[in-house]
Each structure stands twice: as structure tokens, then as C-alpha cells.
Scaffold this motif. Sequence first.
Motif, PDB file in Angstrom:
ATOM      1  N   UNK A  75       0.810  -1.216   0.000  1.00 33.50           N
ATOM      2  CA  UNK A  75       0.000   0.000   0.000  1.00 33.50           C
ATOM      3  C   UNK A  75       0.840   1.262   0.000  1.00 33.50           C
ATOM      4  N   UNK A  76       2.185   1.102   0.031  1.00 31.26           N
ATOM      5  CA  UNK A  76       3.070   2.246  -0.129  1.00 31.26           C
ATOM      6  C   UNK A  76       3.196   3.146   1.064  1.00 31.26           C
ATOM      7  N   UNK A  77       2.669   2.715   2.201  1.00 29.88           N
ATOM      8  CA  UNK A  77       2.768   3.584   3.378  1.00 29.88           C
ATOM      9  C   UNK A  77       4.136   3.453   4.033  1.00 29.88           C
ATOM     10  N   UNK A  78       4.485   4.464   4.793  1.00 34.34           N
ATOM     11  CA  UNK A  78       5.764   4.484   5.480  1.00 34.34           C
ATOM     12  C   UNK A  78       5.556   4.752   6.968  1.00 34.34           C
ATOM     13  N   UNK A  79       6.545   4.357   7.756  1.00 28.96           N
ATOM     14  CA  UNK A  79       6.518   4.609   9.189  1.00 28.96           C
ATOM     15  C   UNK A  79       7.899   4.984   9.672  1.00 28.96           C
ATOM     16  N   UNK A  80       7.958   5.828  10.685  1.00 26.07           N
ATOM     17  CA  UNK A  80       9.230   6.336  11.180  1.00 26.07           C
ATOM     18  C   UNK A  80       9.273   6.341  12.701  1.00 26.07           C
ATOM     19  N   UNK A  81      10.476   6.185  13.217  1.00 23.89           N
ATOM     20  CA  UNK A  81      10.687   6.415  14.640  1.00 23.89           C
ATOM     21  C   UNK A  81      10.504   7.899  14.920  1.00 23.89           C
ATOM     22  N   UNK A  82      10.007   8.208  16.102  1.00 24.46           N
ATOM     23  CA  UNK A  82       9.791   9.613  16.449  1.00 24.46           C
ATOM     24  C   UNK A  82      11.076  10.424  16.348  1.00 24.46           C
ATOM     25  N   UNK A  83      12.197   9.796  16.657  1.00 24.76           N
ATOM     26  CA  UNK A  83      13.476  10.508  16.688  1.00 24.76           C
ATOM     27  C   UNK A  83      13.943  10.962  15.313  1.00 24.76           C
ATOM     28  N   UNK A  84      13.393  10.374  14.253  1.00 29.32           N
ATOM     29  CA  UNK A  84      13.852  10.738  12.901  1.00 29.32           C
ATOM     30  C   UNK A  84      12.734  11.339  12.054  1.00 29.32           C
ATOM     31  N   UNK A  85      11.525  11.342  12.575  1.00 28.66           N
ATOM     32  CA  UNK A  85      10.383  11.844  11.807  1.00 28.66           C
ATOM     33  C   UNK A  85      10.615  13.286  11.393  1.00 28.66           C
ATOM     34  N   UNK A  86      10.373  13.555  10.120  1.00 28.92           N
ATOM     35  CA  UNK A  86      10.577  14.894   9.589  1.00 28.92           C
ATOM     36  C   UNK A  86      11.985  15.145   9.081  1.00 28.92           C
ATOM     37  N   UNK A  87      12.910  14.264   9.396  1.00 28.57           N
ATOM     38  CA  UNK A  87      14.300  14.411   8.929  1.00 28.57           C
ATOM     39  C   UNK A  87      14.700  13.311   7.960  1.00 28.57           C
ATOM     40  N   UNK A  88      14.183  12.106   8.164  1.00 28.87           N
ATOM     41  CA  UNK A  88      14.550  10.959   7.334  1.00 28.87           C
ATOM     42  C   UNK A  88      13.383  10.590   6.426  1.00 28.87           C
ATOM     43  N   UNK A  89      13.710  10.064   5.249  1.00 31.33           N
ATOM     44  CA  UNK A  89      12.690   9.603   4.308  1.00 31.33           C
ATOM     45  C   UNK A  89      13.104   8.255   3.733  1.00 31.33           C
ATOM     46  N   UNK A  90      12.212   7.280   3.827  1.00 34.73           N
ATOM     47  CA  UNK A  90      12.451   5.974   3.222  1.00 34.73           C
ATOM     48  C   UNK A  90      11.706   5.916   1.898  1.00 34.73           C
ATOM     49  N   UNK A  91      12.351   5.337   0.906  1.00 38.45           N
ATOM     50  CA  UNK A  91      11.714   5.181  -0.399  1.00 38.45           C
ATOM     51  C   UNK A  91      12.280   3.927  -1.057  1.00 38.45           C
ATOM     52  N   UNK A  92      11.636   3.513  -2.131  1.00 44.57           N
ATOM     53  CA  UNK A  92      12.120   2.324  -2.824  1.00 44.57           C
ATOM     54  C   UNK A  92      11.971   2.507  -4.326  1.00 44.57           C
ATOM     55  N   UNK A  93      12.813   1.821  -5.055  1.00 48.59           N
ATOM     56  CA  UNK A  93      12.785   1.820  -6.506  1.00 48.59           C
ATOM     57  C   UNK A  93      12.834   0.365  -6.937  1.00 48.59           C
ATOM     58  N   UNK A  94      11.649  -0.184  -7.182  1.00 49.64           N
ATOM     59  CA  UNK A  94      11.556  -1.620  -7.477  1.00 49.64           C
ATOM     60  C   UNK A  94      12.314  -2.006  -8.742  1.00 49.64           C
TER      61      UNK A  94
END
Length: 122
Positions: free
Chosen positions: A54-73
Motif C-alpha cells: 500500500x506504499x505507506x511508510x513509518x518512522x521512529x519519532x526521533x527521525x520523523x521529519x528528517x529521514x525519508x524511506x523510499x524504494x525503486x523496485x
Amino acid sequence: VQLQASGGGLVQPGGSLRLSCAASGSIFSRYHMGWFRQAPGKEREFVAAINWRIGTTGYADSVKGRFTISRENAKNTVYLRMNGLKSEDTAVYYCAAAGQYSGSYAPGYDYWGQGTQVTVSS
């Protein structure tokens, strides 16, 4: 699935890095992916995860807003873009793959990469 993490290094506080995790050996697009990290003397902790279905992402509070996870299949690769790095982000970063979405639950991941060192220091 074999995972190879890369992109770590030494960066000054406030700087940026992009980690990559290349996968091989199976149908990469069917795996949920996550990033974890482990600092010296500390437990491994969750950083970010992405649900392939479904393409959703989740982050630890300590990195939220600074880190971004993405993928290129098409390239069998997952990325972790890290901005605004702080000294407390210093750790070995691991990518992991899960057949069932596991989010922050490390034991739910089936495959792990070897880790890449990120050091944030002036």
C-alpha cells in the motif's frame, strides 16, 4: 534475499546522507523493507519502514521529519534519505526485508544486510 547496504560515512552535524540497500535473489517488490540502527553499547532500534503493498511508510519519532524511506523496485533498491543529521544519529545502519509487514518489530524481518556505518561529528 541478499541485502547490501551502502552510502554511510562521516558527515558534519546538520548534513545529509543517502543510504542505499540493494537486494538480490528474490522478488524484491514483494518484500516490505525497513531500516534499523545500532549505536555502540545500545540495542538495535527501528528507524523507518515501507509497506510495498500500500506504499505507506513509518518512522521512529526521533527521525520523523528528517529521514525519508523510499524504494525503486526497478532497481531492487530501498533508500534512506537522512537530513539534518545529529550526533545521536551515529550508528551502524541495517536494512531488512520482511515477507509480512512488520513495521518496527525487528524479529518480524526475514533478511538483514551487513550494515553501513554513519558517523555524525564535527
